[in-house]
Design an enzyme around this catalytic site. Structure first.
Site, mmCIF file in Angstrom:
data_model
loop_
_atom_site.group_PDB
_atom_site.id
_atom_site.type_symbol
_atom_site.label_atom_id
_atom_site.label_comp_id
_atom_site.label_asym_id
_atom_site.label_seq_id
_atom_site.Cartn_x
_atom_site.Cartn_y
_atom_site.Cartn_z
ATOM 1 N N GLU A 166 4.485 -0.367 1.865
ATOM 2 C CA GLU A 166 4.682 -0.859 0.276
ATOM 3 C C GLU A 166 4.326 -1.937 -0.175
ATOM 4 O O GLU A 166 4.672 -2.395 -1.475
ATOM 5 C CB GLU A 166 6.148 -0.064 -0.477
ATOM 6 C CG GLU A 166 6.157 1.389 -0.091
ATOM 7 C CD GLU A 166 7.588 1.638 -0.707
ATOM 8 O OE1 GLU A 166 8.366 1.096 -1.159
ATOM 9 O OE2 GLU A 166 7.715 2.922 -0.394
ATOM 10 N N GLU A 171 0.796 -1.343 -0.141
ATOM 11 C CA GLU A 171 0.113 0.011 0.012
ATOM 12 C C GLU A 171 0.834 1.067 0.026
ATOM 13 O O GLU A 171 1.976 1.098 0.405
ATOM 14 C CB GLU A 171 -1.024 0.152 1.053
ATOM 15 C CG GLU A 171 -0.183 -0.430 2.492
ATOM 16 C CD GLU A 171 0.715 0.417 3.089
ATOM 17 O OE1 GLU A 171 0.764 1.603 2.885
ATOM 18 O OE2 GLU A 171 1.644 -0.251 3.693
#
Length: 367
Positions: free
Chosen positions: A333, A183
Protein backbone atom coordinates in the site's frame (compact mmCIF):
# COMPACT_ATOMS: atom_id res chain seq x y z
CA UNK A 1 14.29 -1.66 -25.34
CA UNK A 2 13.74 -3.23 -28.74
CA UNK A 3 12.62 -1.07 -31.62
CA UNK A 4 9.38 0.57 -30.63
CA UNK A 5 6.22 -1.27 -31.62
CA UNK A 6 3.72 1.41 -30.62
CA UNK A 7 3.35 5.11 -30.06
CA UNK A 8 3.32 4.46 -26.32
CA UNK A 9 6.68 2.75 -26.43
CA UNK A 10 8.15 5.47 -28.63
CA UNK A 11 7.00 8.15 -26.18
CA UNK A 12 8.47 6.19 -23.29
CA UNK A 13 11.80 5.94 -25.09
CA UNK A 14 11.88 9.72 -25.56
CA UNK A 15 11.13 10.40 -21.89
CA UNK A 16 13.84 7.99 -20.73
CA UNK A 17 16.36 9.67 -23.01
CA UNK A 18 15.55 13.04 -21.41
CA UNK A 19 16.29 11.96 -17.81
CA UNK A 20 19.39 13.63 -16.39
CA UNK A 21 21.53 11.82 -13.81
CA UNK A 22 21.80 13.32 -10.34
CA UNK A 23 24.51 16.00 -10.23
CA UNK A 24 26.90 14.48 -7.70
CA UNK A 25 28.94 17.70 -7.50
CA UNK A 26 26.39 18.92 -4.93
CA UNK A 27 27.18 16.05 -2.55
CA UNK A 28 30.44 17.50 -1.14
CA UNK A 29 28.73 20.88 -0.79
CA UNK A 30 26.02 19.31 1.37
CA UNK A 31 28.51 17.37 3.47
CA UNK A 32 30.62 20.51 3.97
CA UNK A 33 27.62 22.28 5.53
CA UNK A 34 26.69 19.19 7.50
CA UNK A 35 30.12 19.06 9.13
CA UNK A 36 29.83 22.69 10.25
CA UNK A 37 26.53 22.22 12.12
CA UNK A 38 26.24 22.30 15.91
CA UNK A 39 26.99 18.62 16.50
CA UNK A 40 29.96 16.27 16.41
CA UNK A 41 30.81 15.19 12.88
CA UNK A 42 28.81 12.11 11.89
CA UNK A 43 26.83 12.02 15.13
CA UNK A 44 23.43 11.73 13.39
CA UNK A 45 24.45 8.62 11.49
CA UNK A 46 22.34 7.65 8.49
CA UNK A 47 20.16 10.72 8.93
CA UNK A 48 23.09 12.71 7.56
CA UNK A 49 23.41 10.38 4.55
CA UNK A 50 19.70 10.75 3.78
CA UNK A 51 19.86 14.54 4.06
CA UNK A 52 22.79 14.72 1.68
CA UNK A 53 21.09 12.40 -0.80
CA UNK A 54 18.06 14.70 -0.99
CA UNK A 55 20.33 17.76 -1.10
CA UNK A 56 22.14 16.27 -4.08
CA UNK A 57 18.85 15.55 -5.86
CA UNK A 58 17.57 19.08 -5.17
CA UNK A 59 20.99 20.62 -5.97
CA UNK A 60 21.20 22.66 -2.81
CA UNK A 61 22.73 22.42 0.66
CA UNK A 62 19.38 23.55 2.12
CA UNK A 63 16.99 20.78 0.98
CA UNK A 64 13.31 21.19 1.77
CA UNK A 65 10.32 18.86 1.72
CA UNK A 66 7.42 21.16 0.93
CA UNK A 67 4.67 18.62 0.24
CA UNK A 68 4.45 14.82 0.31
CA UNK A 69 2.27 12.44 -1.71
CA UNK A 70 1.82 8.68 -1.86
CA UNK A 71 0.87 7.40 -5.32
CA UNK A 72 -0.98 4.08 -4.92
CA UNK A 73 -1.11 2.08 -8.16
CA UNK A 74 -3.82 -0.61 -8.33
CA UNK A 75 -4.40 -3.58 -10.63
CA UNK A 76 -5.44 -7.21 -10.76
CA UNK A 77 -3.42 -10.23 -11.85
CA UNK A 78 -4.47 -13.15 -14.00
CA UNK A 79 -2.05 -15.38 -12.12
CA UNK A 80 -4.52 -15.49 -9.22
CA UNK A 81 -6.20 -18.26 -11.22
CA UNK A 82 -3.27 -20.42 -10.00
CA UNK A 83 -4.35 -20.11 -6.34
CA UNK A 84 -1.31 -18.09 -5.21
CA UNK A 85 -3.10 -15.93 -2.61
CA UNK A 86 -5.25 -16.47 0.46
CA UNK A 87 -7.57 -13.70 -0.73
CA UNK A 88 -9.85 -13.73 -3.79
CA UNK A 89 -9.13 -11.34 -6.64
CA UNK A 90 -12.16 -9.16 -5.85
CA UNK A 91 -10.35 -7.92 -2.73
CA UNK A 92 -8.30 -5.58 -4.93
CA UNK A 93 -11.36 -3.51 -5.86
CA UNK A 94 -12.69 -3.67 -2.30
CA UNK A 95 -9.40 -2.36 -0.91
CA UNK A 96 -9.32 0.44 -3.48
CA UNK A 97 -12.70 1.57 -2.15
CA UNK A 98 -11.34 1.32 1.42
CA UNK A 99 -8.28 3.45 0.65
CA UNK A 100 -10.43 6.04 -1.13
CA UNK A 101 -12.67 6.18 1.96
CA UNK A 102 -9.66 6.68 4.24
CA UNK A 103 -9.98 3.37 6.08
CA UNK A 104 -6.72 1.63 5.17
CA UNK A 105 -3.35 1.49 6.94
CA UNK A 106 -1.80 3.74 4.29
CA UNK A 107 -4.31 6.48 5.08
CA UNK A 108 -3.41 6.50 8.76
CA UNK A 109 0.36 6.41 8.27
CA UNK A 110 0.26 9.01 5.49
CA UNK A 111 -1.83 11.29 7.71
CA UNK A 112 0.76 10.97 10.48
CA UNK A 113 3.49 12.42 8.25
CA UNK A 114 1.31 14.96 6.46
CA UNK A 115 1.22 13.13 3.13
CA UNK A 116 -1.61 13.12 0.63
CA UNK A 117 -2.79 9.78 -0.80
CA UNK A 118 -3.72 9.46 -4.47
CA UNK A 119 -5.14 6.22 -5.86
CA UNK A 120 -4.77 5.12 -9.50
CA UNK A 121 -6.82 2.41 -11.19
CA UNK A 122 -4.32 1.05 -13.70
CA UNK A 123 -5.93 -2.34 -14.16
CA UNK A 124 -8.53 -3.27 -11.57
CA UNK A 125 -10.89 -5.97 -12.82
CA UNK A 126 -14.37 -4.45 -12.77
CA UNK A 127 -15.69 -0.92 -12.59
CA UNK A 128 -15.07 1.42 -9.68
CA UNK A 129 -17.35 4.27 -8.67
CA UNK A 130 -15.87 7.74 -9.16
CA UNK A 131 -14.16 9.24 -6.10
CA UNK A 132 -12.18 12.48 -5.63
CA UNK A 133 -9.15 10.48 -4.51
CA UNK A 134 -9.32 8.00 -7.43
CA UNK A 135 -7.75 8.55 -10.84
CA UNK A 136 -9.10 6.35 -13.64
CA UNK A 137 -6.14 5.32 -15.79
CA UNK A 138 -7.28 1.78 -16.57
CA UNK A 139 -5.21 0.14 -19.28
CA UNK A 140 -6.94 -3.26 -19.05
CA UNK A 141 -9.09 -5.21 -16.60
CA UNK A 142 -6.09 -6.94 -15.07
CA UNK A 143 -3.27 -8.89 -16.66
CA UNK A 144 -3.39 -12.27 -18.36
CA UNK A 145 -2.14 -15.33 -16.47
CA UNK A 146 1.65 -15.17 -16.73
CA UNK A 147 1.87 -18.88 -15.91
CA UNK A 148 0.52 -19.67 -19.38
CA UNK A 149 1.82 -16.71 -21.41
CA UNK A 150 2.79 -13.01 -21.24
CA UNK A 151 1.01 -10.97 -18.58
CA UNK A 152 0.79 -7.93 -20.87
CA UNK A 153 1.45 -6.89 -24.42
CA UNK A 154 4.31 -4.45 -24.89
CA UNK A 155 1.76 -1.75 -25.76
CA UNK A 156 -0.19 -2.34 -22.53
CA UNK A 157 3.01 -2.30 -20.50
CA UNK A 158 4.23 0.93 -22.09
CA UNK A 159 0.85 2.56 -21.53
CA UNK A 160 0.95 1.57 -17.84
CA UNK A 161 4.50 2.87 -17.40
CA UNK A 162 3.43 6.16 -18.96
CA UNK A 163 0.50 6.37 -16.51
CA UNK A 164 3.01 6.26 -13.67
CA UNK A 165 5.27 8.82 -15.33
CA UNK A 166 2.35 11.19 -15.82
CA UNK A 167 1.28 10.75 -12.18
CA UNK A 168 4.77 11.64 -10.95
CA UNK A 169 5.07 14.59 -13.27
CA UNK A 170 1.69 15.95 -12.21
CA UNK A 171 2.67 15.67 -8.55
CA UNK A 172 5.98 17.45 -9.15
CA UNK A 173 4.28 20.21 -11.13
CA UNK A 174 1.87 20.73 -8.23
CA UNK A 175 4.76 21.27 -5.81
CA UNK A 176 5.18 17.85 -4.20
CA UNK A 177 8.88 17.51 -3.44
CA UNK A 178 8.67 14.00 -2.00
CA UNK A 179 6.82 11.17 -3.79
CA UNK A 180 6.22 7.71 -2.35
CA UNK A 181 5.22 4.56 -4.19
CA UNK A 182 2.37 2.31 -3.08
CA UNK A 183 0.25 -0.45 -4.60
CA UNK A 184 -2.78 -2.70 -4.31
CA UNK A 185 -3.20 -5.93 -6.25
CA UNK A 186 -4.03 -9.45 -5.14
CA UNK A 187 -1.37 -11.73 -6.64
CA UNK A 188 1.27 -9.05 -7.03
CA UNK A 189 3.93 -10.69 -4.84
CA UNK A 190 3.88 -13.56 -7.33
CA UNK A 191 4.45 -11.14 -10.20
CA UNK A 192 7.16 -9.31 -8.24
CA UNK A 193 8.90 -12.60 -7.47
CA UNK A 194 8.88 -13.66 -11.13
CA UNK A 195 10.11 -10.26 -12.27
CA UNK A 196 12.87 -10.17 -9.64
CA UNK A 197 14.04 -13.70 -10.46
CA UNK A 198 14.17 -12.86 -14.16
CA UNK A 199 15.96 -9.52 -13.76
CA UNK A 200 18.52 -10.76 -11.21
CA UNK A 201 18.83 -14.43 -12.24
CA UNK A 202 18.61 -15.60 -8.63
CA UNK A 203 16.89 -18.85 -7.66
CA UNK A 204 13.10 -18.73 -7.43
CA UNK A 205 13.31 -20.02 -3.85
CA UNK A 206 15.19 -16.84 -2.90
CA UNK A 207 12.40 -14.50 -3.98
CA UNK A 208 9.13 -16.27 -3.18
CA UNK A 209 7.62 -15.53 0.23
CA UNK A 210 4.40 -15.81 2.19
CA UNK A 211 2.63 -12.88 0.52
CA UNK A 212 -0.78 -12.62 2.14
CA UNK A 213 0.16 -15.23 4.77
CA UNK A 214 0.60 -18.52 2.90
CA UNK A 215 1.73 -21.65 4.74
CA UNK A 216 4.78 -23.65 3.65
CA UNK A 217 2.82 -25.87 1.27
CA UNK A 218 1.23 -22.87 -0.45
CA UNK A 219 4.60 -21.09 -0.69
CA UNK A 220 6.02 -24.15 -2.47
CA UNK A 221 3.07 -24.10 -4.88
CA UNK A 222 3.57 -20.38 -5.49
CA UNK A 223 7.26 -21.00 -6.28
CA UNK A 224 6.28 -23.65 -8.82
CA UNK A 225 3.88 -21.18 -10.48
CA UNK A 226 6.71 -18.64 -10.71
CA UNK A 227 9.03 -21.26 -12.25
CA UNK A 228 6.38 -22.10 -14.81
CA UNK A 229 5.89 -18.41 -15.64
CA UNK A 230 9.63 -17.97 -16.18
CA UNK A 231 9.76 -21.01 -18.43
CA UNK A 232 6.75 -20.28 -20.63
CA UNK A 233 7.82 -16.66 -21.08
CA UNK A 234 11.38 -17.49 -22.02
CA UNK A 235 12.94 -15.91 -18.95
CA UNK A 236 15.11 -18.98 -18.42
CA UNK A 237 17.01 -18.20 -21.59
CA UNK A 238 15.16 -20.29 -24.18
CA UNK A 239 12.22 -18.19 -25.32
CA UNK A 240 11.14 -15.10 -27.19
CA UNK A 241 11.21 -12.72 -24.22
CA UNK A 242 14.54 -13.47 -22.65
CA UNK A 243 16.64 -10.97 -20.73
CA UNK A 244 19.80 -9.08 -21.57
CA UNK A 245 19.01 -6.10 -23.81
CA UNK A 246 15.24 -6.22 -23.33
CA UNK A 247 14.19 -5.62 -19.71
CA UNK A 248 11.03 -3.99 -21.06
CA UNK A 249 10.00 -7.30 -22.61
CA UNK A 250 10.60 -8.99 -19.27
CA UNK A 251 8.47 -6.41 -17.47
CA UNK A 252 5.70 -6.92 -20.04
CA UNK A 253 5.74 -10.69 -19.73
CA UNK A 254 6.15 -11.10 -15.97
CA UNK A 255 5.07 -7.85 -14.33
CA UNK A 256 1.69 -6.39 -13.54
CA UNK A 257 -0.04 -3.26 -14.71
CA UNK A 258 0.53 -1.63 -11.33
CA UNK A 259 4.18 -2.75 -11.27
CA UNK A 260 4.66 -1.16 -14.68
CA UNK A 261 3.00 2.03 -13.42
CA UNK A 262 5.25 2.01 -10.34
CA UNK A 263 8.28 1.77 -12.62
CA UNK A 264 6.85 4.82 -14.36
CA UNK A 265 6.49 6.69 -11.07
CA UNK A 266 10.22 6.20 -10.47
CA UNK A 267 11.15 7.30 -14.00
CA UNK A 268 8.76 10.26 -13.81
CA UNK A 269 10.27 11.39 -10.51
CA UNK A 270 13.74 11.23 -12.05
CA UNK A 271 12.55 13.16 -15.10
CA UNK A 272 11.40 16.00 -12.82
CA UNK A 273 14.43 15.71 -10.48
CA UNK A 274 12.17 14.76 -7.58
CA UNK A 275 13.02 12.42 -4.71
CA UNK A 276 11.03 9.18 -4.74
CA UNK A 277 10.71 7.00 -1.63
CA UNK A 278 10.21 3.39 -2.69
CA UNK A 279 8.10 1.02 -0.60
CA UNK A 280 8.72 -2.72 -0.14
CA UNK A 281 9.00 -5.78 -2.38
CA UNK A 282 6.43 -4.88 -5.04
CA UNK A 283 7.62 -1.29 -5.38
CA UNK A 284 11.23 -2.43 -5.16
CA UNK A 285 10.86 -4.91 -8.02
CA UNK A 286 9.25 -2.16 -10.09
CA UNK A 287 12.07 0.25 -9.18
CA UNK A 288 14.62 -2.34 -10.25
CA UNK A 289 12.88 -2.62 -13.62
CA UNK A 290 12.82 1.19 -13.84
CA UNK A 291 16.58 1.44 -13.29
CA UNK A 292 17.21 -1.18 -15.97
CA UNK A 293 15.10 0.82 -18.40
CA UNK A 294 16.53 4.15 -17.21
CA UNK A 295 19.81 3.78 -15.26
CA UNK A 296 19.85 7.48 -14.34
CA UNK A 297 16.69 6.99 -12.26
CA UNK A 298 18.59 5.15 -9.53
CA UNK A 299 20.05 8.39 -8.17
CA UNK A 300 16.58 9.72 -7.28
CA UNK A 301 15.51 6.70 -5.21
CA UNK A 302 15.43 6.42 -1.43
CA UNK A 303 14.48 2.90 -0.29
CA UNK A 304 12.17 3.09 2.70
CA UNK A 305 12.04 -0.21 4.58
CA UNK A 306 13.22 -3.79 4.27
CA UNK A 307 10.17 -5.94 3.68
CA UNK A 308 9.68 -9.28 5.39
CA UNK A 309 9.31 -10.75 1.89
CA UNK A 310 12.64 -12.51 1.11
CA UNK A 311 12.79 -11.20 -2.44
CA UNK A 312 13.10 -7.63 -1.23
CA UNK A 313 16.65 -8.15 0.05
CA UNK A 314 17.52 -9.48 -3.41
CA UNK A 315 16.05 -6.33 -4.95
CA UNK A 316 17.91 -3.99 -2.58
CA UNK A 317 21.18 -5.81 -3.26
CA UNK A 318 20.64 -5.46 -7.00
CA UNK A 319 19.84 -1.75 -6.60
CA UNK A 320 22.85 -1.29 -4.27
CA UNK A 321 20.64 0.69 -1.90
CA UNK A 322 20.13 0.18 1.84
CA UNK A 323 16.61 0.66 3.28
CA UNK A 324 16.14 3.16 6.11
CA UNK A 325 14.14 0.98 8.49
CA UNK A 326 13.40 -2.71 9.12
CA UNK A 327 10.08 -3.28 10.87
CA UNK A 328 9.19 -6.71 9.41
CA UNK A 329 6.36 -5.10 7.42
CA UNK A 330 4.86 -6.78 4.32
CA UNK A 331 1.52 -5.07 3.81
CA UNK A 332 2.33 -2.92 0.80
CA UNK A 333 0.00 0.00 0.00
CA UNK A 334 2.99 2.33 0.45
CA UNK A 335 2.91 1.97 4.25
CA UNK A 336 6.67 1.61 4.69
CA UNK A 337 7.38 4.43 2.26
CA UNK A 338 4.95 6.77 4.01
CA UNK A 339 6.53 5.97 7.37
CA UNK A 340 9.99 6.71 6.00
CA UNK A 341 8.82 10.03 4.56
CA UNK A 342 8.82 11.45 8.08
CA UNK A 343 12.46 10.44 8.49
CA UNK A 344 13.42 11.98 5.15
CA UNK A 345 11.66 15.21 6.13
CA UNK A 346 13.44 15.26 9.49
CA UNK A 347 16.79 14.73 7.79
CA UNK A 348 16.23 17.69 5.47
CA UNK A 349 15.08 19.91 8.33
CA UNK A 350 18.21 18.99 10.24
CA UNK A 351 20.56 19.93 7.38
CA UNK A 352 18.69 23.10 6.42
CA UNK A 353 17.56 24.40 9.79
CA UNK A 354 20.37 23.73 12.25
CA UNK A 355 22.77 26.53 13.06
CA UNK A 356 26.41 26.22 12.13
CA UNK A 357 29.04 26.38 14.84
CA UNK A 358 29.93 29.91 13.74
CA UNK A 359 26.31 31.09 13.71
CA UNK A 360 25.66 29.72 17.20
CA UNK A 361 28.97 30.87 18.65
CA UNK A 362 29.93 27.31 19.58
CA UNK A 363 33.62 26.43 19.74
CA UNK A 364 35.11 24.10 17.16
CA UNK A 365 36.29 20.64 18.16
CA UNK A 366 39.95 20.35 19.17
CA UNK A 367 42.41 19.31 16.47
Amino acid sequence: MKEETSGYEARLRRIIASVEPVDTSFEPVAYARLDQLTKPVGSLGRLEEIACRVATIQRTDHPAIDRKVVLVMCADHGVTAEDVSLFPAEVTAQMVVNVCAGGAAINQIADSVGAEVRVYDIGVAGDLAPHPRLCDCKVAAGTANMAVGPAMSREECAQAVLCGIDASRKAAQEGFSLIATGELGIGNTTAAAALTAALTRVAVSAVVGRGTGLNAEKVAHKAEVVRRALEVNGATGSGAVGLGPDPFGTLSALGGLELAALAGVVIGAAATQTTVVVDGFISGAAALAATMLCPAARGYIIPSHLSAEPGHRVVCTALKLEPIIEFEMRLGEGTGAALAMGIVDAACRMLSGMATLAEAGVSQAKE
